[in-house]
Design a protein around this motif. Structure first.
Motif, PDB file in Angstrom:
ATOM      1  N   LYS A  79       0.862  -1.179   0.000  1.00  0.00           N
ATOM      2  CA  LYS A  79       0.000   0.000   0.000  1.00  0.00           C
ATOM      3  C   LYS A  79       0.899   1.231   0.000  1.00  0.00           C
ATOM      4  O   LYS A  79       1.997   1.191   0.569  1.00  0.00           O
ATOM      5  CB  LYS A  79      -0.882   0.009   1.249  1.00  0.00           C
ATOM      6  CG  LYS A  79      -1.853  -1.142   1.288  1.00  0.00           C
ATOM      7  CD  LYS A  79      -2.630  -1.139   2.578  1.00  0.00           C
ATOM      8  CE  LYS A  79      -3.509  -2.389   2.647  1.00  0.00           C
ATOM      9  NZ  LYS A  79      -4.082  -2.572   3.980  1.00  0.00           N
ATOM     10  N   PRO A  80       0.476   2.318  -0.638  1.00  0.00           N
ATOM     11  CA  PRO A  80       1.314   3.530  -0.648  1.00  0.00           C
ATOM     12  C   PRO A  80       1.745   3.991   0.745  1.00  0.00           C
ATOM     13  O   PRO A  80       2.846   4.499   0.914  1.00  0.00           O
ATOM     14  CB  PRO A  80       0.425   4.562  -1.343  1.00  0.00           C
ATOM     15  CG  PRO A  80      -0.428   3.749  -2.256  1.00  0.00           C
ATOM     16  CD  PRO A  80      -0.707   2.473  -1.479  1.00  0.00           C
ATOM     17  N   ASN A  81       0.898   3.766   1.751  1.00  0.00           N
ATOM     18  CA  ASN A  81       1.272   4.179   3.115  1.00  0.00           C
ATOM     19  C   ASN A  81       2.428   3.360   3.668  1.00  0.00           C
ATOM     20  O   ASN A  81       3.058   3.754   4.643  1.00  0.00           O
ATOM     21  CB  ASN A  81       0.068   4.083   4.051  1.00  0.00           C
ATOM     22  CG  ASN A  81      -0.912   5.209   3.818  1.00  0.00           C
ATOM     23  OD1 ASN A  81      -0.576   6.219   3.225  1.00  0.00           O
ATOM     24  ND2 ASN A  81      -2.128   5.031   4.276  1.00  0.00           N
ATOM     25  N   ASP A  82       2.703   2.190   3.069  1.00  0.00           N
ATOM     26  CA  ASP A  82       3.828   1.370   3.524  1.00  0.00           C
ATOM     27  C   ASP A  82       5.153   2.103   3.359  1.00  0.00           C
ATOM     28  O   ASP A  82       6.116   1.825   4.075  1.00  0.00           O
ATOM     29  CB  ASP A  82       3.869   0.040   2.767  1.00  0.00           C
ATOM     30  CG  ASP A  82       2.697  -0.863   3.124  1.00  0.00           C
ATOM     31  OD1 ASP A  82       2.099  -0.647   4.207  1.00  0.00           O
ATOM     32  OD2 ASP A  82       2.378  -1.760   2.329  1.00  0.00           O
ATOM     33  N   LEU A  83       5.221   3.031   2.411  1.00  0.00           N
ATOM     34  CA  LEU A  83       6.454   3.797   2.205  1.00  0.00           C
ATOM     35  C   LEU A  83       6.794   4.647   3.421  1.00  0.00           C
ATOM     36  O   LEU A  83       7.964   4.907   3.698  1.00  0.00           O
ATOM     37  CB  LEU A  83       6.331   4.697   0.972  1.00  0.00           C
ATOM     38  CG  LEU A  83       6.306   4.001  -0.375  1.00  0.00           C
ATOM     39  CD1 LEU A  83       6.062   5.009  -1.478  1.00  0.00           C
ATOM     40  CD2 LEU A  83       7.592   3.251  -0.618  1.00  0.00           C
ATOM     41  N   LEU A  84       5.776   5.079   4.140  1.00  0.00           N
ATOM     42  CA  LEU A  84       6.024   5.916   5.313  1.00  0.00           C
ATOM     43  C   LEU A  84       6.719   5.137   6.427  1.00  0.00           C
ATOM     44  O   LEU A  84       7.393   5.717   7.260  1.00  0.00           O
ATOM     45  CB  LEU A  84       4.706   6.497   5.835  1.00  0.00           C
ATOM     46  CG  LEU A  84       3.952   7.402   4.860  1.00  0.00           C
ATOM     47  CD1 LEU A  84       2.601   7.785   5.452  1.00  0.00           C
ATOM     48  CD2 LEU A  84       4.762   8.635   4.538  1.00  0.00           C
ATOM     49  N   LYS A  85       6.563   3.825   6.408  1.00  0.00           N
ATOM     50  CA  LYS A  85       7.127   2.999   7.479  1.00  0.00           C
ATOM     51  C   LYS A  85       8.623   2.770   7.319  1.00  0.00           C
ATOM     52  O   LYS A  85       9.278   2.342   8.249  1.00  0.00           O
ATOM     53  CB  LYS A  85       6.410   1.655   7.515  1.00  0.00           C
ATOM     54  CG  LYS A  85       4.944   1.770   7.849  1.00  0.00           C
ATOM     55  CD  LYS A  85       4.254   0.439   7.749  1.00  0.00           C
ATOM     56  CE  LYS A  85       2.759   0.586   7.946  1.00  0.00           C
ATOM     57  NZ  LYS A  85       2.035  -0.654   7.678  1.00  0.00           N
ATOM     58  N   ILE A  86       9.174   3.018   6.120  1.00  0.00           N
ATOM     59  CA  ILE A  86      10.588   2.706   5.900  1.00  0.00           C
ATOM     60  C   ILE A  86      11.481   3.936   6.023  1.00  0.00           C
ATOM     61  O   ILE A  86      12.596   3.937   5.551  1.00  0.00           O
ATOM     62  CB  ILE A  86      10.815   2.046   4.524  1.00  0.00           C
ATOM     63  CG1 ILE A  86      10.358   2.954   3.386  1.00  0.00           C
ATOM     64  CG2 ILE A  86      10.164   0.705   4.464  1.00  0.00           C
ATOM     65  CD1 ILE A  86      10.775   2.469   2.022  1.00  0.00           C
ATOM     66  N   ARG A  87      10.987   4.951   6.666  1.00  0.00           N
ATOM     67  CA  ARG A  87      11.813   6.137   6.890  1.00  0.00           C
ATOM     68  C   ARG A  87      13.076   5.744   7.618  1.00  0.00           C
ATOM     69  O   ARG A  87      13.046   5.031   8.613  1.00  0.00           O
ATOM     70  CB  ARG A  87      11.073   7.140   7.755  1.00  0.00           C
ATOM     71  CG  ARG A  87      10.408   8.194   7.014  1.00  0.00           C
ATOM     72  CD  ARG A  87       9.980   9.253   7.992  1.00  0.00           C
ATOM     73  NE  ARG A  87       9.189  10.225   7.298  1.00  0.00           N
ATOM     74  CZ  ARG A  87       8.438  11.100   7.887  1.00  0.00           C
ATOM     75  NH1 ARG A  87       8.364  11.129   9.183  1.00  0.00           N
ATOM     76  NH2 ARG A  87       7.738  11.961   7.199  1.00  0.00           N
ATOM     77  N   LYS A  88      14.185   6.236   7.150  1.00  0.00           N
ATOM     78  CA  LYS A  88      15.452   5.955   7.822  1.00  0.00           C
ATOM     79  C   LYS A  88      15.673   6.978   8.924  1.00  0.00           C
ATOM     80  O   LYS A  88      15.510   8.174   8.716  1.00  0.00           O
ATOM     81  CB  LYS A  88      16.603   6.008   6.820  1.00  0.00           C
ATOM     82  CG  LYS A  88      16.562   4.902   5.820  1.00  0.00           C
ATOM     83  CD  LYS A  88      17.767   4.958   4.926  1.00  0.00           C
ATOM     84  CE  LYS A  88      17.730   3.813   3.921  1.00  0.00           C
ATOM     85  NZ  LYS A  88      18.861   3.858   3.009  1.00  0.00           N
ATOM     86  N   GLU A  89      16.034   6.466  10.061  1.00  0.00           N
ATOM     87  CA  GLU A  89      16.366   7.343  11.172  1.00  0.00           C
ATOM     88  C   GLU A  89      17.782   7.870  10.954  1.00  0.00           C
ATOM     89  O   GLU A  89      18.651   7.141  10.501  1.00  0.00           O
ATOM     90  CB  GLU A  89      16.293   6.580  12.500  1.00  0.00           C
ATOM     91  CG  GLU A  89      14.893   6.126  12.859  1.00  0.00           C
ATOM     92  CD  GLU A  89      13.941   7.287  13.074  1.00  0.00           C
ATOM     93  OE1 GLU A  89      14.354   8.306  13.635  1.00  0.00           O
ATOM     94  OE2 GLU A  89      12.771   7.167  12.659  1.00  0.00           O
ATOM     95  N   PRO A  90      18.020   9.117  11.271  1.00  0.00           N
ATOM     96  CA  PRO A  90      19.372   9.645  11.094  1.00  0.00           C
ATOM     97  C   PRO A  90      20.352   8.915  12.007  1.00  0.00           C
ATOM     98  O   PRO A  90      20.043   8.604  13.159  1.00  0.00           O
ATOM     99  CB  PRO A  90      19.251  11.118  11.472  1.00  0.00           C
ATOM    100  CG  PRO A  90      17.972  11.247  12.212  1.00  0.00           C
ATOM    101  CD  PRO A  90      17.102  10.096  11.806  1.00  0.00           C
ATOM    102  N   LYS A  91      21.506   8.604  11.471  1.00  0.00           N
ATOM    103  CA  LYS A  91      22.519   7.895  12.249  1.00  0.00           C
ATOM    104  C   LYS A  91      23.199   8.853  13.219  1.00  0.00           C
ATOM    105  O   LYS A  91      23.426  10.012  12.898  1.00  0.00           O
ATOM    106  CB  LYS A  91      23.580   7.297  11.323  1.00  0.00           C
ATOM    107  CG  LYS A  91      23.061   6.191  10.450  1.00  0.00           C
ATOM    108  CD  LYS A  91      24.180   5.640   9.597  1.00  0.00           C
ATOM    109  CE  LYS A  91      23.670   4.529   8.702  1.00  0.00           C
ATOM    110  NZ  LYS A  91      24.727   4.010   7.835  1.00  0.00           N
ATOM    111  N   GLU A  92      23.496   8.324  14.369  1.00  0.00           N
ATOM    112  CA  GLU A  92      24.255   9.089  15.336  1.00  0.00           C
ATOM    113  C   GLU A  92      25.695   9.167  14.838  1.00  0.00           C
ATOM    114  O   GLU A  92      26.253   8.177  14.389  1.00  0.00           O
ATOM    115  CB  GLU A  92      24.229   8.405  16.709  1.00  0.00           C
ATOM    116  CG  GLU A  92      22.885   8.451  17.384  1.00  0.00           C
ATOM    117  CD  GLU A  92      22.532   9.837  17.870  1.00  0.00           C
ATOM    118  OE1 GLU A  92      23.430  10.575  18.313  1.00  0.00           O
ATOM    119  OE2 GLU A  92      21.345  10.180  17.787  1.00  0.00           O
TER     120      GLU A  92
END
Length: 129
Positions: free
Chosen positions: A73-86
């Motif tokens: 589903k298009p909303n699935d793309l929102l779940k793969i956001r990469k968190e910024p690395k420390e």
């Protein structure tokens, strides 16, 4: 002259007639040609924007249809956001009593460490890793 004033001036037929009488028909024809050029450029720009927007919408529709065809589903793309690395810290300095007064070596040197350096100690004396 502000745009509002220009609009008021050009909206009045008497002003246009006066302009025509004072400057002649060739001057007014040049003005009309300039207005037409600007008007054409505005139309071209708007048409280009509409075309680009339609192409974008078509691409989004194709991507959405493909995603649905493979079970996403298009909303699935929102779940793969990469968190910024420390950022990795190469060195960490700790005070001489092993207290939790640490400094990563970035930014302004803390007061406790600058005082120790003024007393003749070196950074290596406080290196934790």
């Amino acid at each position: 002259m502000e745009l509002n004033e220009v609009h008021k001036f050009l909206s009045n037929k008497k002003n246009i007639a006066r302009l025509f009488k004072q400057n002649g028909s060739s001057y007014c024809e040049k003005l009309i040609a300039r207005f037409n050029d600007v008007n054409e450029k505005i139309k071209e720009t708007e048409q280009l924007r509409l075309t680009e927007e339609k192409e974008k919408q078509d691409k989004l529709k194709k991507v959405s249809e493909y995603m649905l065809s493979i079970g996403l589903k298009p909303n699935d793309l929102l779940k793969i956001r990469k968190e910024p690395k420390e950022p990795k810290i190469k060195y960490q300095y700790i005070d001489e009593n092993n207290n939790q007064l640490t400094w990563s070596g970035r930014g302004k040197m803390p007061f406790w460490l600058s005082k120790q350096l003024e007393q003749g100690k070196s950074l290596d004396d406080f290196l934790a890793n």
